[in-house]
Scaffold this active site. Structure first.
Site, PDB file in Angstrom:
ATOM      1  N   ASP A  51       0.834  -1.197   0.000  1.00 16.05           N
ATOM      2  CA  ASP A  51       0.000   0.000   0.000  1.00 16.05           C
ATOM      3  C   ASP A  51       0.869   1.247   0.000  1.00 16.05           C
ATOM      4  O   ASP A  51       1.605   1.507   0.944  1.00 16.05           O
ATOM      5  CB  ASP A  51      -0.901   0.002   1.242  1.00 16.05           C
ATOM      6  CG  ASP A  51      -1.796   1.230   1.294  1.00 16.05           C
ATOM      7  OD1 ASP A  51      -2.964   1.119   0.909  1.00 16.05           O
ATOM      8  OD2 ASP A  51      -1.330   2.308   1.727  1.00 16.05           O
ATOM      9  N   TYR A  56       3.165   9.780  -0.630  1.00 15.55           N
ATOM     10  CA  TYR A  56       4.281   9.171   0.096  1.00 15.55           C
ATOM     11  C   TYR A  56       5.614   9.389  -0.627  1.00 15.55           C
ATOM     12  O   TYR A  56       6.678   9.139  -0.047  1.00 15.55           O
ATOM     13  CB  TYR A  56       4.069   7.659   0.270  1.00 15.55           C
ATOM     14  CG  TYR A  56       2.837   7.263   1.035  1.00 15.55           C
ATOM     15  CD1 TYR A  56       2.044   8.196   1.707  1.00 15.55           C
ATOM     16  CD2 TYR A  56       2.435   5.924   1.084  1.00 15.55           C
ATOM     17  CE1 TYR A  56       0.905   7.810   2.397  1.00 15.55           C
ATOM     18  CE2 TYR A  56       1.305   5.534   1.771  1.00 15.55           C
ATOM     19  CZ  TYR A  56       0.542   6.479   2.423  1.00 15.55           C
ATOM     20  OH  TYR A  56      -0.596   6.081   3.093  1.00 15.55           O
ATOM     21  N   LYS A  81      -2.974   5.981  -4.126  1.00 18.03           N
ATOM     22  CA  LYS A  81      -4.046   6.933  -3.812  1.00 18.03           C
ATOM     23  C   LYS A  81      -3.789   8.273  -4.484  1.00 18.03           C
ATOM     24  O   LYS A  81      -2.632   8.667  -4.674  1.00 18.03           O
ATOM     25  CB  LYS A  81      -4.127   7.154  -2.282  1.00 18.03           C
ATOM     26  CG  LYS A  81      -4.081   5.871  -1.461  1.00 18.03           C
ATOM     27  CD  LYS A  81      -3.986   6.152   0.026  1.00 18.03           C
ATOM     28  CE  LYS A  81      -3.692   4.888   0.800  1.00 18.03           C
ATOM     29  NZ  LYS A  81      -2.266   4.487   0.729  1.00 18.03           N
ATOM     30  N   HIS A 114      -7.647   9.727  -1.397  1.00 15.54           N
ATOM     31  CA  HIS A 114      -6.866   9.699  -0.149  1.00 15.54           C
ATOM     32  C   HIS A 114      -7.594  10.359   1.023  1.00 15.54           C
ATOM     33  O   HIS A 114      -7.585   9.834   2.135  1.00 15.54           O
ATOM     34  CB  HIS A 114      -5.505  10.362  -0.384  1.00 15.54           C
ATOM     35  CG  HIS A 114      -4.438   9.885   0.540  1.00 15.54           C
ATOM     36  ND1 HIS A 114      -3.103   9.844   0.191  1.00 15.54           N
ATOM     37  CD2 HIS A 114      -4.482   9.427   1.808  1.00 15.54           C
ATOM     38  CE1 HIS A 114      -2.397   9.384   1.202  1.00 15.54           C
ATOM     39  NE2 HIS A 114      -3.218   9.125   2.200  1.00 15.54           N
TER      40      HIS A 114
END
Length: 277
Positions: A51, A56, A81, A114
């Site tokens: 994930d 990120y 996301k 998200h």
């Protein structure tokens, strides 16, 4: 070691796609060697679900690690996301394409909104529906959506979300949201399942001692027995292996209920009703 169990324990989403019940989260895993090593350790330990997210900033490393893993693409389940600043219909389509290129994948297994950005998330989700219908995504869903967000989303959407990924742990069980998602056939998935390491809870320590496990393993086991998919994050090989070693014991119904009773509505992350990023 329960490598086989990690890779074969799956749940079936409402569109028939199978999703592993345990995966690796890579939030705060640094792009480059750190995230690549973490993904490699996880796959070697039997994990098949990773994930990540655009926000990120490590999709490239995740993509590189899975490409070098030697595991057939169809055996892996990759989630990413769309970030808040990219929300909206056209911008989401563009953001998806950028994520897909960074990951080096033709198809994403699960794509999530998200956060529920006010005034934008319905159009964002409409873009996910298009990508899903066009075959670029195997499953679509949302993250950090609470009941008021579903009240706004569901009446206008064509395809019900398959997953809702939220902060979920013994101190934040969100029972009303759990019940709603179960009734709607929306799979609940836990982020920050280990409370950012705040596991010095007497009940968890007691159960860990009883089963010869760590408090983290007890929490992950509790998640699984509640039917909640969980994606604990770590970059340490020994911890990634430990987090996956949860298929050789089972909590009693009374113990699951006792952990449920720890709920105090405590968040370690942002409140989806009041976030600013």
């Amino acid at each position: 070691m329960t490598k086989a169990a990690i890779s074969t324990e799956v749940t079936t989403l409402h569109n028939g796609v199978q999703m592993p019940r345990l995966g690796l989260g890579v939030y705060l895993s640094k792009e480059g060697d750190e995230v690549e090593h973490a993904v490699r350790y996880a796959i070697e330990a039997g994990y098949r679900s990773i994930d990540t997210a655009s926000a990120y900033n490590n999709e490239t490393g995740v993509g590189r690690a899975i490409a070098e893993s030697g595991i057939a693409r169809e055996e892996l389940f990759i989630t990413t996301k769309v970030w808040n600043r990219d929300q909206g219909y056209e911008t989401t389509l563009q953001a998806f394409e950028a994520s897909r290129k960074r990951l080096g994948l033709d198809v994403i297994d699960l794509y999530l909104v998200h956060w529920p950005v006010a005034g934008k998330f319905t159009e964002t989700y409409r873009a996910l529906e298009k990508l899903y219908k066009d075959g670029y995504i195997r499953a679509i869903g949302v993250s950090n959506f609470l009941l008021p967000h579903f009240d706004e989303l569901l009446p206008g959407c064509e395809i019900k979300p398959m997953v809702n990924q939220v902060e979920f742990h013994p101190l934040l069980t969100q029972p009303e949201l759990q019940s709603f998602c179960r009734e709607q056939g929306i799979q609940l998935e836990a982020w920050s399942p280990l409370m950012q390491g705040n596991l010095d809870v007497p009940l968890l320590q007691e159960l860990a001692g009883k089963y010869g496990k760590s408090p983290a393993q007890v929490v992950i086991r509790w998640d699984l027995q509640k039917g909640v998919i969980t994606i604990p994050k770590s970059v340490r090989k020994e911890r990634i292996i430990e987090n996956g070693d949860v298929f050789d014991f089972e909590l009693t119904e009374a113990e699951v209920a006792a952990i449920d009773g720890l709920n105090e509505g405590r968040r370690y992350g942002s409140n989806p009703m009041n976030f600013n990023f």
